[in-house]
Design an enzyme around this catalytic site. Sequence first.
Site, PDB file in Angstrom:
ATOM      1  N   PHE A  41       1.171   5.184   0.786  1.00  0.00           N
ATOM      2  CA  PHE A  41       0.581   6.175   1.680  1.00  0.00           C
ATOM      3  C   PHE A  41       1.095   7.559   1.335  1.00  0.00           C
ATOM      4  CE2 PHE A  41       0.227   2.234   3.971  1.00  0.00           C
ATOM      5  CZ  PHE A  41      -0.915   2.343   4.749  1.00  0.00           C
ATOM      6  N   THR A  65       0.841  -1.190   0.000  1.00  0.00           N
ATOM      7  CA  THR A  65       0.000   0.000   0.000  1.00  0.00           C
ATOM      8  C   THR A  65       0.876   1.240   0.000  1.00  0.00           C
ATOM      9  OG1 THR A  65      -1.861  -1.069   1.110  1.00  0.00           O
ATOM     10  CG2 THR A  65      -1.754   1.326   1.253  1.00  0.00           C
TER      11      THR A  65
END
Length: 285
Positions: free
Chosen positions: A173, A171
């Site tokens: 960010f 992921t």
Amino acid sequence: MKIAYQGEPGAYSEAASRQLNPAAQLLACKSFEDVFEVVASGPANYGVLPIENSIGGSIHRNFDLLLDHQLPIVGELEQPVVHHLLALPGRSLDQVRRIYSHPQALAQCDRFLRSLNGVEIIATYDTAGSAKMIADGHLDDAAAIASARAAEVFGLVPLKSAIQDFENNTTRFLVIGRRPFSTSPPDKTTIVFTLTNEPGALFKALSAFALRGIDLTKLESRPVPGRKWEYLFYADLTAARDDLPCARALAHLAEFAPMLRVLGSYPSYKPSSADQPADPFEIHA
């Protein structure tokens, strides 16, 4: 330093926040909107927000919130994501009738979930929050998809580990704040713009960067609220806003884009040469 993130302790956003600054005081927030609010109003210096996953794709709500608020992007980072099916101690997989997790985590574990029979899949606001719900409610027939850290925080055990569809699940960010986070020079810029609906409009917009040798690492469209079939275009550029080619490209785009806004110019993520710490529950085939 105080860093805000969305979710309970044990959320992947917490892990990303600790990667940003292991010594920082972390503020857990209920929603992404709350992260923006506590950074804007002052209790937190920075906020950490997931923006896209290598399996599940973009977190669209955070694109919308970046436009709604005036907090600039000041950095980015990447967090490896290893999902585990967590339950109360003493439970087994064949006793599970409900599985809870965030919609993104459920999407990232789609193949595993489709292999189960007679199990209800329930979306919640947070991965670690799902683990907390099972622990607090003593839900004997339920499990959560969450991190190894969430298992430790809430006293759960893994019934199955590394259940994401692809091993290299990551992921990305974004870091938002009222002032720069790093002393490193910016080399990436995120913008949002609109275009008139006419032939070649998007080609013309992208050519402003292509003709100057500026790469786009991401292009995302989102609906313009209240204006049917009109769209916002979000783009990541591999250049600092003040670099001469980028500045000229933005000026070129502004000549025909009805709206153009720079959401941030910041240092791009550069992985550490050190190996990532191993996940204690990770299982390799």
